[in-house]
Design an enzyme around this catalytic site. Structure first.
Site, PDB file in Angstrom:
ATOM      1  N   ASP A   8      38.284  -6.544 -48.132  1.00 27.25           N
ATOM      2  CA  ASP A   8      36.940  -7.129 -48.565  1.00 27.25           C
ATOM      3  C   ASP A   8      37.293  -8.337 -49.599  1.00 27.25           C
ATOM      4  OD1 ASP A   8      34.175  -7.579 -48.893  1.00 27.25           O
ATOM      5  OD2 ASP A   8      34.316  -6.275 -50.597  1.00 27.25           O
ATOM      6  N   LEU A   9      36.292  -9.043 -49.633  1.00 23.79           N
ATOM      7  CA  LEU A   9      36.878 -10.146 -50.519  1.00 23.79           C
ATOM      8  C   LEU A   9      35.989 -10.049 -51.996  1.00 23.79           C
ATOM      9  CD1 LEU A   9      38.030 -13.126 -51.060  1.00 23.79           C
ATOM     10  CD2 LEU A   9      35.791 -14.000 -50.239  1.00 23.79           C
ATOM     11  N   ASP A  10      34.716 -10.210 -51.869  1.00 20.88           N
ATOM     12  CA  ASP A  10      33.904 -10.158 -53.127  1.00 20.88           C
ATOM     13  C   ASP A  10      33.953  -8.559 -53.643  1.00 20.88           C
ATOM     14  OD1 ASP A  10      33.040 -12.887 -52.991  1.00 20.88           O
ATOM     15  OD2 ASP A  10      31.622 -12.070 -51.274  1.00 20.88           O
ATOM     16  N   THR A  16      33.524 -11.975 -57.636  1.00 18.82           N
ATOM     17  CA  THR A  16      32.456 -12.822 -57.468  1.00 18.82           C
ATOM     18  C   THR A  16      31.166 -12.068 -57.322  1.00 18.82           C
ATOM     19  OG1 THR A  16      33.051 -12.446 -55.073  1.00 18.82           O
ATOM     20  CG2 THR A  16      33.432 -14.692 -56.018  1.00 18.82           C
ATOM     21  N   LYS A  44      25.548  -5.214 -52.603  1.00 16.50           N
ATOM     22  CA  LYS A  44      27.121  -5.597 -52.525  1.00 16.50           C
ATOM     23  C   LYS A  44      27.359  -5.310 -51.002  1.00 16.50           C
ATOM     24  CE  LYS A  44      28.692  -4.787 -57.086  1.00 16.50           C
ATOM     25  NZ  LYS A  44      29.504  -3.535 -58.107  1.00 16.50           N
ATOM     26  N   SER A 113      35.061  -9.791 -44.449  1.00 13.14           N
ATOM     27  CA  SER A 113      34.093  -9.891 -45.498  1.00 13.14           C
ATOM     28  C   SER A 113      32.626 -10.260 -44.908  1.00 13.14           C
ATOM     29  CB  SER A 113      34.314 -10.970 -46.360  1.00 13.14           C
ATOM     30  OG  SER A 113      33.491 -11.509 -47.241  1.00 13.14           O
ATOM     31  N   ALA A 114      31.593 -10.059 -45.665  1.00 11.94           N
ATOM     32  CA  ALA A 114      30.221 -10.438 -45.140  1.00 11.94           C
ATOM     33  C   ALA A 114      29.894 -11.799 -45.393  1.00 11.94           C
ATOM     34  CB  ALA A 114      29.251  -9.494 -45.837  1.00 11.94           C
ATOM     35  N   LYS A 144      27.645  -5.361 -42.614  1.00  8.53           N
ATOM     36  CA  LYS A 144      27.855  -3.911 -43.090  1.00  8.53           C
ATOM     37  C   LYS A 144      26.487  -3.392 -43.396  1.00  8.53           C
ATOM     38  CE  LYS A 144      32.181  -5.806 -45.072  1.00  8.53           C
ATOM     39  NZ  LYS A 144      32.734  -6.386 -46.310  1.00  8.53           N
ATOM     40  N   GLU A 168      37.659  -1.682 -50.166  1.00 10.71           N
ATOM     41  CA  GLU A 168      35.904  -2.031 -50.281  1.00 10.71           C
ATOM     42  C   GLU A 168      35.521  -1.802 -51.692  1.00 10.71           C
ATOM     43  OE1 GLU A 168      33.153  -2.963 -49.498  1.00 10.71           O
ATOM     44  OE2 GLU A 168      33.477  -4.192 -47.577  1.00 10.71           O
ATOM     45  N   ASP A 169      34.651  -2.599 -52.156  1.00 11.64           N
ATOM     46  CA  ASP A 169      34.059  -2.196 -53.451  1.00 11.64           C
ATOM     47  C   ASP A 169      32.673  -1.881 -53.337  1.00 11.64           C
ATOM     48  OD1 ASP A 169      33.097  -4.741 -52.781  1.00 11.64           O
ATOM     49  OD2 ASP A 169      32.171  -5.017 -54.960  1.00 11.64           O
TER      50      ASP A 169
HETATM   51  C1  BG6 Z   1      29.466  -9.855 -49.593  1.00  8.09           C
HETATM   52  C2  BG6 Z   1      28.781  -9.880 -51.173  1.00  8.09           C
HETATM   53  O1  BG6 Z   1      30.815  -9.856 -49.711  1.00  8.09           O
HETATM   54  O2  BG6 Z   1      29.059 -11.006 -49.052  1.00  8.09           O
HETATM   55  C3  BG6 Z   1      27.456  -9.888 -50.928  1.00  8.09           C
HETATM   56  O3  BG6 Z   1      29.272  -8.559 -51.560  1.00  8.09           O
HETATM   57  C4  BG6 Z   1      26.986 -11.152 -50.430  1.00  8.09           C
HETATM   58  O4  BG6 Z   1      26.797  -9.730 -52.094  1.00  8.09           O
HETATM   59  C5  BG6 Z   1      27.500 -11.311 -48.857  1.00  8.09           C
HETATM   60  O5  BG6 Z   1      25.457 -11.010 -50.215  1.00  8.09           O
HETATM   61  C6  BG6 Z   1      27.418 -12.695 -48.319  1.00  8.09           C
HETATM   62  O6  BG6 Z   1      27.743 -13.509 -48.895  1.00  8.09           O
HETATM   63  P1  BG6 Z   1      27.674 -15.265 -48.986  1.00  8.09           P
HETATM   64  O7  BG6 Z   1      28.615 -15.643 -49.736  1.00  8.09           O
HETATM   65  O8  BG6 Z   1      27.690 -15.670 -47.337  1.00  8.09           O
HETATM   66  O9  BG6 Z   1      26.172 -15.325 -49.502  1.00  8.09           O
HETATM   67 MG    MG Z   2      32.575  -6.529 -51.737  1.00 10.02          MG
END
Ligand code: BG6
Ligand code: MG
Length: 219
Positions: A8-10, A16, A44, A113-114, A144, A168-169
């Site tokens: 996962d990224l964030d 972030t 998250k 990542s989402a 997710k 994943e966090d």
């Molecule tokens: C996820 C974050 O990775 O991405 C969420 O944990 C975030 O908090 C989601 O809403 C969507 O991200 P973005 O950058 O498209 O708004």
């Molecule tokens: Mg995350």
């Protein structure tokens, strides 16, 4: 059995999560909706669209589609203003060491990542070349805890879900990985991510020996 890795990224590669929190908090407060770390935890891993829907539900607010889109854009603009100040120095401790070990040992790596900003963030951090495949919020229709993002990652990596190790966090992300019978690794607070197969506070707790344990683990 060959193993592959999905990050996962964030909140996993870079913090972030604190920028998402700040931007959502400012937006919620401007709408007179209270927003704390506790509510943030539930956002998250959750898509931008679903996050705003949840915030509005918590505040019992009904708004037009146009206003909804305007608010999503506003939140993203503020979020990106924080993101654009990031550099390589913001990569979380231990992440580079793990990525280097996996690359040197030829393990396939994907991002799951989402976020629709994932490529922009990886670019800022100079991490693009580590990832054989990137699956982000632009490529999935189900957010997710649906496992779509990770299953797409597995397909691209050419492995069965049971062969994929997911970092994943978020609770939503751990749920997604578990639903798809992947090996789930929670990065962060164990009291929040206890459903994961493994838990670590961060990548500084993960060394070569730990990675070998993950690689040899059978679900
Ligand atoms: C996820 C974050 O990775 O991405 C969420 O944990 C975030 O908090 C989601 O809403 C969507 O991200 P973005 O950058 O498209 O708004
Ligand atoms: Mg995350």
């Amino acid at each position: 059995m060959t193993k592959a890795f999905i990050f996962d990224l964030d909140g996993v590669i870079v913090d972030t999560a604190k920028f998402h929190f700040l931007a959502w908090k400012n937006l919620a407060e401007a709408l007179d909706i209270s927003f704390s770390e506790e509510e943030n935890e539930q956002l998250k891993g959750v898509s931008r669209f679903n996050s705003l829907q949840k915030i509005l539900e918590w505040g019992h607010k009904n708004i037009s589609k146009e206003e909804f889109n305007r608010l999503m854009e506003k939140k993203n603009e503020e979020y990106l203003s924080f993101v654009d100040q990031m550099s390589k120095d913001d990569i979380l401790p231990g992440v580079l060491e793990t990525l280097n070990y996996l690359k040197e040992n030829n393990y396939p790596i994907a991002l799951g990542s989402a976020s629709k900003n994932a490529r922009r963030i990886l670019n800022k951090l100079g991490l693009n070349s580590y990832f054989d495949h990137i699956v982000d919020g632009n490529e999935v229709s189900k957010a997710k805890p649906d496992p779509e993002v990770f299953l797409k990652g597995c397909k691209l990596l050419g492995v069965a879900p049971q062969q994929a190790i997911v970092f994943e966090d978020s609770q939503a992300g751990i749920k997604a990985a578990n639903t798809a019978h992947m090996i789930s690794v929670g990065i962060g607070d164990k009291s929040v991510l206890g459903e994961a197969d493994f838990n670590f506070e961060g990548f500084s707790e993960i060394n070569e020996k730990t990675l070998k344990t993950l690689i040899n683990f059978k679900k």
